[in-house]
Scaffold this motif. Structure first.
Motif, PDB file in Angstrom:
ATOM      1  N   PHE A  43       0.820  -1.205   0.000  1.00 49.46           N
ATOM      2  CA  PHE A  43       0.000   0.000   0.000  1.00 49.46           C
ATOM      3  C   PHE A  43       0.863   1.267   0.000  1.00 49.46           C
ATOM      4  O   PHE A  43       0.373   2.356   0.282  1.00 49.46           O
ATOM      5  N   GLY A  44       2.159   1.115  -0.279  1.00 52.33           N
ATOM      6  CA  GLY A  44       3.067   2.258  -0.297  1.00 52.33           C
ATOM      7  C   GLY A  44       3.384   2.781   1.091  1.00 52.33           C
ATOM      8  O   GLY A  44       3.718   3.952   1.257  1.00 52.33           O
ATOM      9  N   LYS A  45       3.267   1.929   2.088  1.00 53.76           N
ATOM     10  CA  LYS A  45       3.493   2.324   3.473  1.00 53.76           C
ATOM     11  C   LYS A  45       4.519   1.405   4.118  1.00 53.76           C
ATOM     12  O   LYS A  45       4.988   0.457   3.496  1.00 53.76           O
ATOM     13  N   VAL A  46       4.861   1.707   5.370  1.00 51.57           N
ATOM     14  CA  VAL A  46       5.787   0.871   6.142  1.00 51.57           C
ATOM     15  C   VAL A  46       5.122   0.481   7.457  1.00 51.57           C
ATOM     16  O   VAL A  46       4.194   1.140   7.920  1.00 51.57           O
ATOM     17  N   ALA A  47       5.599  -0.591   8.053  1.00 49.54           N
ATOM     18  CA  ALA A  47       5.041  -1.070   9.312  1.00 49.54           C
ATOM     19  C   ALA A  47       5.612  -0.297  10.490  1.00 49.54           C
ATOM     20  O   ALA A  47       6.805  -0.014  10.551  1.00 49.54           O
ATOM     21  N   LYS A  48       4.722   0.056  11.413  1.00 50.15           N
ATOM     22  CA  LYS A  48       5.115   0.715  12.662  1.00 50.15           C
ATOM     23  C   LYS A  48       4.502  -0.083  13.804  1.00 50.15           C
ATOM     24  O   LYS A  48       3.275  -0.257  13.853  1.00 50.15           O
ATOM     25  N   PRO A  49       5.319  -0.593  14.736  1.00 49.48           N
ATOM     26  CA  PRO A  49       4.786  -1.406  15.830  1.00 49.48           C
ATOM     27  C   PRO A  49       3.781  -0.636  16.682  1.00 49.48           C
ATOM     28  O   PRO A  49       3.905   0.574  16.877  1.00 49.48           O
ATOM     29  N   THR A  50       2.790  -1.337  17.184  1.00 47.91           N
ATOM     30  CA  THR A  50       1.850  -0.780  18.154  1.00 47.91           C
ATOM     31  C   THR A  50       2.117  -1.444  19.494  1.00 47.91           C
ATOM     32  O   THR A  50       2.943  -2.349  19.593  1.00 47.91           O
ATOM     33  N   SER A  52      -0.251  -3.053  21.142  1.00 45.66           N
ATOM     34  CA  SER A  52      -1.299  -4.047  21.393  1.00 45.66           C
ATOM     35  C   SER A  52      -0.860  -5.422  20.898  1.00 45.66           C
ATOM     36  O   SER A  52      -1.226  -5.854  19.825  1.00 45.66           O
ATOM     37  N   ASP A  53      -0.047  -6.078  21.711  1.00 47.75           N
ATOM     38  CA  ASP A  53       0.441  -7.415  21.387  1.00 47.75           C
ATOM     39  C   ASP A  53      -0.264  -8.453  22.247  1.00 47.75           C
ATOM     40  O   ASP A  53      -0.582  -8.206  23.403  1.00 47.75           O
ATOM     41  N   GLY A  54      -0.500  -9.604  21.653  1.00 54.26           N
ATOM     42  CA  GLY A  54      -1.048 -10.726  22.402  1.00 54.26           C
ATOM     43  C   GLY A  54      -0.002 -11.815  22.472  1.00 54.26           C
ATOM     44  O   GLY A  54       1.162 -11.601  22.131  1.00 54.26           O
ATOM     45  N   GLU A  55      -0.398 -12.990  22.889  1.00 53.89           N
ATOM     46  CA  GLU A  55       0.535 -14.098  22.955  1.00 53.89           C
ATOM     47  C   GLU A  55       0.798 -14.621  21.553  1.00 53.89           C
ATOM     48  O   GLU A  55      -0.112 -15.088  20.879  1.00 53.89           O
ATOM     49  N   TYR A  56       2.017 -14.478  21.088  1.00 54.62           N
ATOM     50  CA  TYR A  56       2.437 -14.907  19.755  1.00 54.62           C
ATOM     51  C   TYR A  56       1.694 -14.166  18.647  1.00 54.62           C
ATOM     52  O   TYR A  56       1.560 -14.664  17.534  1.00 54.62           O
ATOM     53  N   ALA A  57       1.206 -12.950  18.939  1.00 55.94           N
ATOM     54  CA  ALA A  57       0.552 -12.106  17.934  1.00 55.94           C
ATOM     55  C   ALA A  57       1.056 -10.683  18.111  1.00 55.94           C
ATOM     56  O   ALA A  57       1.122 -10.172  19.223  1.00 55.94           O
ATOM     57  N   PHE A  58       1.416 -10.044  17.011  1.00 58.62           N
ATOM     58  CA  PHE A  58       2.005  -8.712  17.060  1.00 58.62           C
ATOM     59  C   PHE A  58       1.300  -7.809  16.061  1.00 58.62           C
ATOM     60  O   PHE A  58       1.092  -8.192  14.912  1.00 58.62           O
ATOM     61  N   SER A  59       0.930  -6.610  16.516  1.00 55.71           N
ATOM     62  CA  SER A  59       0.177  -5.678  15.686  1.00 55.71           C
ATOM     63  C   SER A  59       1.048  -4.522  15.231  1.00 55.71           C
ATOM     64  O   SER A  59       1.941  -4.073  15.955  1.00 55.71           O
ATOM     65  N   PHE A  60       0.746  -4.052  14.029  1.00 60.66           N
ATOM     66  CA  PHE A  60       1.489  -2.955  13.427  1.00 60.66           C
ATOM     67  C   PHE A  60       0.510  -2.025  12.723  1.00 60.66           C
ATOM     68  O   PHE A  60      -0.507  -2.468  12.197  1.00 60.66           O
ATOM     69  N   GLU A  61       0.850  -0.738  12.678  1.00 61.03           N
ATOM     70  CA  GLU A  61       0.130   0.216  11.858  1.00 61.03           C
ATOM     71  C   GLU A  61       0.853   0.279  10.516  1.00 61.03           C
ATOM     72  O   GLU A  61       2.072   0.108  10.461  1.00 61.03           O
ATOM     73  N   CYS A  62       0.129   0.565   9.461  1.00 61.86           N
ATOM     74  CA  CYS A  62       0.744   0.847   8.163  1.00 61.86           C
ATOM     75  C   CYS A  62       0.723   2.363   8.004  1.00 61.86           C
ATOM     76  O   CYS A  62      -0.352   2.971   7.971  1.00 61.86           O
ATOM     77  N   VAL A  63       1.911   2.973   7.965  1.00 63.93           N
ATOM     78  CA  VAL A  63       2.022   4.425   7.914  1.00 63.93           C
ATOM     79  C   VAL A  63       2.855   4.852   6.705  1.00 63.93           C
ATOM     80  O   VAL A  63       3.665   4.088   6.197  1.00 63.93           O
ATOM     81  N   LYS A  64       2.644   6.088   6.281  1.00 57.65           N
ATOM     82  CA  LYS A  64       3.439   6.634   5.179  1.00 57.65           C
ATOM     83  C   LYS A  64       4.882   6.747   5.637  1.00 57.65           C
ATOM     84  O   LYS A  64       5.160   7.148   6.754  1.00 57.65           O
ATOM     85  N   PRO A  65       5.833   6.362   4.779  1.00 59.15           N
ATOM     86  CA  PRO A  65       7.254   6.462   5.157  1.00 59.15           C
ATOM     87  C   PRO A  65       7.680   7.922   5.266  1.00 59.15           C
ATOM     88  O   PRO A  65       7.131   8.793   4.588  1.00 59.15           O
ATOM     89  N   ASP A  66       8.651   8.187   6.150  1.00 64.62           N
ATOM     90  CA  ASP A  66       9.217   9.532   6.261  1.00 64.62           C
ATOM     91  C   ASP A  66       9.942   9.886   4.980  1.00 64.62           C
ATOM     92  O   ASP A  66      10.600   9.057   4.376  1.00 64.62           O
ATOM     93  N   SER A  67       9.819  11.111   4.569  1.00 70.72           N
ATOM     94  CA  SER A  67      10.483  11.553   3.326  1.00 70.72           C
ATOM     95  C   SER A  67      11.946  11.786   3.527  1.00 70.72           C
ATOM     96  O   SER A  67      12.415  12.165   4.519  1.00 70.72           O
TER      97      SER A  67
END
Length: 67
Positions: A43-50, A52-67
């Motif tokens: 989607f033209g974005k990069v992953a940014k950790p959040t 909100s992690d569970g057991e063996y599950a990890f969440s990330f936001e997809c954000v626009k990369p820094d210029s």
């Protein structure tokens, strides 16, 4: 004794959309991040950790990369 150094996590489940992604069935965030980043780059974005992690599950936001 059998070592685990040769094991590769191939059972990761990646679910998400252009806003965010969750990677589960992995041992830690270091394994999850490349999979999340690959998803976000579709989607033209990069992953940014959040925080909100569970057991063996990890969440990330997809954000626009820094210029």
């Amino acid at each position: 004794m059998i070592g685990l150094s040769g094991c590769v996590s191939t059972g990761a489940n990646v679910t998400g959309n252009e806003v965010g992604v969750t990677v589960n069935n992995v041992w830690n965030r270091n394994i999850a991040f490349p999979k999340a980043d690959e998803h976000c780059r579709k989607f033209g974005k990069v992953a940014k950790p959040t925080n909100s992690d569970g057991e063996y599950a990890f969440s990330f936001e997809c954000v626009k990369p820094d210029s």
